[in-house]
Design a protein around this motif. Structure first.
Motif, mmCIF file in Angstrom:
data_model
loop_
_atom_site.group_PDB
_atom_site.id
_atom_site.type_symbol
_atom_site.label_atom_id
_atom_site.label_comp_id
_atom_site.label_asym_id
_atom_site.label_seq_id
_atom_site.Cartn_x
_atom_site.Cartn_y
_atom_site.Cartn_z
ATOM 1 N N ASN A 1 0.818 -1.213 0.000
ATOM 2 C CA ASN A 1 0.000 0.000 0.000
ATOM 3 C C ASN A 1 0.853 1.264 0.000
ATOM 4 N N GLY A 2 2.035 1.189 0.608
ATOM 5 C CA GLY A 2 2.936 2.318 0.545
ATOM 6 C C GLY A 2 3.428 2.566 -0.875
ATOM 7 N N ALA A 3 3.841 1.483 -1.547
ATOM 8 C CA ALA A 3 4.287 1.610 -2.939
ATOM 9 C C ALA A 3 3.146 2.067 -3.831
ATOM 10 N N LEU A 4 1.931 1.559 -3.572
ATOM 11 C CA LEU A 4 0.749 1.960 -4.342
ATOM 12 C C LEU A 4 0.499 3.458 -4.210
ATOM 13 N N SER A 5 0.575 3.963 -2.995
ATOM 14 C CA SER A 5 0.287 5.377 -2.761
ATOM 15 C C SER A 5 1.329 6.284 -3.399
ATOM 16 N N ILE A 6 2.599 5.950 -3.199
ATOM 17 C CA ILE A 6 3.671 6.786 -3.751
ATOM 18 C C ILE A 6 3.656 6.747 -5.274
ATOM 19 N N ALA A 7 3.497 5.535 -5.848
ATOM 20 C CA ALA A 7 3.440 5.409 -7.307
ATOM 21 C C ALA A 7 2.218 6.121 -7.873
ATOM 22 N N ILE B 1 -2.685 10.872 -0.136
ATOM 23 C CA ILE B 1 -1.984 9.730 -0.723
ATOM 24 C C ILE B 1 -0.590 9.586 -0.115
ATOM 25 N N ILE B 2 0.120 10.697 -0.015
ATOM 26 C CA ILE B 2 1.484 10.655 0.526
ATOM 27 C C ILE B 2 1.466 10.256 1.997
ATOM 28 N N PHE B 3 0.588 10.896 2.782
ATOM 29 C CA PHE B 3 0.550 10.612 4.218
ATOM 30 C C PHE B 3 0.144 9.165 4.483
ATOM 31 N N SER B 4 -0.916 8.702 3.827
ATOM 32 C CA SER B 4 -1.390 7.328 4.035
ATOM 33 C C SER B 4 -0.342 6.308 3.612
ATOM 34 N N GLY B 5 0.343 6.595 2.486
ATOM 35 C CA GLY B 5 1.365 5.674 2.013
ATOM 36 C C GLY B 5 2.483 5.496 3.011
ATOM 37 N N PHE B 6 3.028 6.597 3.515
ATOM 38 C CA PHE B 6 4.113 6.501 4.484
ATOM 39 C C PHE B 6 3.631 5.937 5.819
ATOM 40 N N LEU B 7 2.387 6.251 6.193
ATOM 41 C CA LEU B 7 1.842 5.709 7.433
ATOM 42 C C LEU B 7 1.722 4.190 7.363
ATOM 43 N N MET B 8 1.292 3.678 6.215
ATOM 44 C CA MET B 8 1.197 2.227 6.048
ATOM 45 C C MET B 8 2.567 1.559 6.092
ATOM 46 N N LEU B 9 3.564 2.239 5.528
ATOM 47 C CA LEU B 9 4.920 1.693 5.558
ATOM 48 C C LEU B 9 5.447 1.561 6.984
ATOM 49 N N ILE B 10 4.945 2.404 7.880
ATOM 50 C CA ILE B 10 5.390 2.369 9.274
ATOM 51 C C ILE B 10 4.490 1.497 10.132
ATOM 52 N N ALA B 11 3.166 1.697 10.025
ATOM 53 C CA ALA B 11 2.221 1.053 10.938
ATOM 54 C C ALA B 11 2.097 -0.448 10.706
ATOM 55 N N ASP B 12 1.986 -0.874 9.453
ATOM 56 C CA ASP B 12 1.770 -2.301 9.191
ATOM 57 C C ASP B 12 2.937 -3.173 9.643
ATOM 58 N N PRO B 13 4.198 -2.813 9.363
ATOM 59 C CA PRO B 13 5.297 -3.613 9.917
ATOM 60 C C PRO B 13 5.300 -3.642 11.445
ATOM 61 N N LEU B 14 4.891 -2.533 12.081
ATOM 62 C CA LEU B 14 4.819 -2.521 13.542
ATOM 63 C C LEU B 14 3.785 -3.516 14.057
ATOM 64 N N ILE B 15 2.666 -3.619 13.354
ATOM 65 C CA ILE B 15 1.650 -4.601 13.735
ATOM 66 C C ILE B 15 2.206 -6.015 13.582
ATOM 67 N N GLY B 16 3.013 -6.238 12.545
ATOM 68 C CA GLY B 16 3.669 -7.533 12.383
ATOM 69 C C GLY B 16 4.618 -7.836 13.526
ATOM 70 N N LEU B 17 5.341 -6.817 13.982
ATOM 71 C CA LEU B 17 6.247 -7.003 15.110
ATOM 72 C C LEU B 17 5.474 -7.314 16.393
ATOM 73 N N ILE B 18 4.285 -6.717 16.528
ATOM 74 C CA ILE B 18 3.440 -7.001 17.698
ATOM 75 C C ILE B 18 3.070 -8.480 17.726
ATOM 76 N N PHE B 19 2.690 -9.025 16.548
ATOM 77 C CA PHE B 19 2.353 -10.445 16.493
ATOM 78 C C PHE B 19 3.575 -11.304 16.800
ATOM 79 N N GLU B 20 4.716 -10.919 16.261
ATOM 80 C CA GLU B 20 5.925 -11.708 16.490
ATOM 81 C C GLU B 20 6.318 -11.716 17.961
ATOM 82 N N ALA B 21 6.091 -10.586 18.639
ATOM 83 C CA ALA B 21 6.469 -10.482 20.054
ATOM 84 C C ALA B 21 5.485 -11.184 20.976
ATOM 85 N N THR B 22 4.191 -11.195 20.595
ATOM 86 C CA THR B 22 3.158 -11.740 21.480
ATOM 87 C C THR B 22 2.673 -13.121 21.066
ATOM 88 N N GLY B 23 2.783 -13.439 19.774
ATOM 89 C CA GLY B 23 2.312 -14.739 19.292
ATOM 90 C C GLY B 23 0.805 -14.853 19.245
#
Length: 447
Positions: free
Chosen positions: A74-80, A393-415
């Motif tokens: 979604n980040g690449a989609l927004s920037i592109a 578009i710019i704000f949402s794209g960069f926000l997704m690049l930051i927020a979604d990986p953080l959510i992945g890290l939350i799952f990795e840390a908590t299981g």
């Protein structure tokens, strides 16, 4: 003759001939079909992403990689998408669109051979996401150039095609996985996506299909890019584009003075966080249902029911707003409030009847985010919507690049998915809190 300059041939003739208008049909119907295919194939397969790659992520590192892929996509989609809008000032619909289709299909092809999550991030996330992002402005711009009077009806038809794809793709992917396996399913999806080449090829310059008006008024000019502006911009493609960096391009094409308005900033940030929550939810819900022990068919059926509910809600909203005027911002606000509760409720029980019910209700509420966000944005900057959309578009794209990986890290840390869906609720809460504060502050000023 280079079609990028096709419309320049008619610049002088317009001064002496009768006004020429968009066809509102004719070749425009093929353009409409092309736009429908673009959104059907782009959104349809993305809607089944969690089902398609479930086993892949389990074999790799669980579901922690899924938010990373979705965030990059979604980040690449927004920037592109933003850069594509700039490119359309210099090149034709087909030139830009075929580039996007080529990237999209290349991403499909490379994804067939991925064996690691980081490879999927690059092939599906970066390449495929950028390809879709390039095609979206092409589709919207071409569609708006070809239709004026029939615009609402034709866009409704496109939305219907997109909704049908969202409903059918989960079941289709489930069937293909059972019959042909993971790699061949990816190959079949790539074969379907080859239709995007046709979709972009029909994006002729509208000047090729203009019709003469019976009167001298030039009603079609509002849907066309100004000839003088394009010529100046293209002449500037020749002399400065090589030297410009991406940062300078963004600075030159984004009206940053909008950020001086606190109410606009509040709207921008609230919409961005709500949008991130919605997109991440669609990708991660299938993974949650698989963790509950549901079969692929049960997961696909659940996702399909949510998509059907979304389609019903969109149709109902369209009919209701045809007869009654509504406050889009208020509907969006209350829809976001309900979304917070629904995200939390989904992880409270694994009973299938409960999960299906929550999914259907979420589908009904989802249209308040997906359908109304442009209307909310335009109320924040009524005279400068293109600039406001670019910032979104710019704000949402960069926000997704930051927020979604953080959510992945939350799952990795908590299981567990519990905290992931709580994080999605927090994203919605940001919107609710900001807009509540804004209302209190500005309501007091008006008293």
């Amino acid at each position: 003759m280079d079609e990028a300059f096709a419309h320049l041939e008619h610049a002088e003739k317009r001064q002496t001939e009768k006004a020429r208008l968009p066809p509102d049909g004719g070749w425009g119907y093929l353009v409409c079909i092309g736009v429908g295919f673009t959104f059907m194939l782009g959104f349809g397969s993305s809607n089944a992403f969690g089902i398609l790659f479930n086993n892949f992520f389990i074999e790799q590192d669980g579901a922690s990689g899924l938010p990373l892929v979705i965030g990059v996509y979604n980040g690449a989609l927004s920037i592109a998408g933003f850069l594509s809008g700039i490119a359309l000032k210099r090149y034709s619909f087909r030139q830009v669109g075929l580039l996007g289709a080529g990237l999209f299909i290349l991403g499909d092809l490379l994804t067939i051979f991925v064996t690691r999550t980081y490879q999927l991030v690059f092939t599906f996330g970066v390449i495929r996401g950028a390809g879709f992002g390039v095609m979206i402005p092409v589709s919207f711009t071409a569609f708006n150039c070809y239709f004026t009077k029939k615009r609402t009806a034709m866009m409704s038809a496109n939305q219907t095609m997109s909704s049908i794809a969202s409903i059918t793709f989960p079941i289709l992917v489930t069937f293909l996985l059972a019959e042909y396996g993971f790699r061949w399913t990816l190959a079949i999806i790539m074969a379907l996506d080859l239709h995007l080449l046709f979709a972009m090829l029909v994006m002729h310059p509208v000047e090729w299909h203009m019709i003469k008006s019976e009167n001298s008024t030039n009603n079609g000019d509002d849907n066309m890019i100004e000839i003088k502006e394009i010529k100046e911009t293209r002449a500037s493609c020749k002399h400065e584009s090589i030297q410009k960096s991406i940062i300078k391009i963004i600075y030159d094409n984004v009206e940053l003075d909008l950020l001086k308005d606190p109410r606009f900033v509040s709207t921008l940030v609230g919409l961005g966080f709500a949008f991130v929550s919605d997109v991440t939810y669609l990708a991660m819900e299938p993974m949650l249902l698989f963790s509950y022990g549901y079969s692929k068919m049960q997961v696909a059926t659940c996702v399909m029911m949510g998509a059907i509910a979304d389609l019903i809600a969109r149709f109902s909203l369209a009919v209701f707003t045809y007869f009654y005027t509504v406050n889009s911002r208020k509907i969006f606000f209350f829809g976001t409030c309900l979304t917070i509760i629904l995200r939390i409720a989904l992880v409270c029980s694994s009973e299938i009847w409960f999960v299906f019910t929550i999914t259907v209700i979420s589908g009904l509420i989802r249209c308040s985010v997906q359908v109304l966000f442009p209307l909310v944005l335009v109320t924040a900057a009524p005279d400068r919507f293109p600039a406001a959309l670019a910032l979104h578009i710019i704000f949402s794209g960069f926000l997704m690049l930051i927020a979604d990986p953080l959510i992945g890290l939350i799952f990795e840390a908590t299981g567990t998915y519990l905290y992931c869906f709580l994080a999605m609720s927090v994203c919605c809460l940001v919107c609710v809190v900001l807009w509540t504060i804004e209302y209190i502050v500005y309501h007091k000023k008006t008293i």
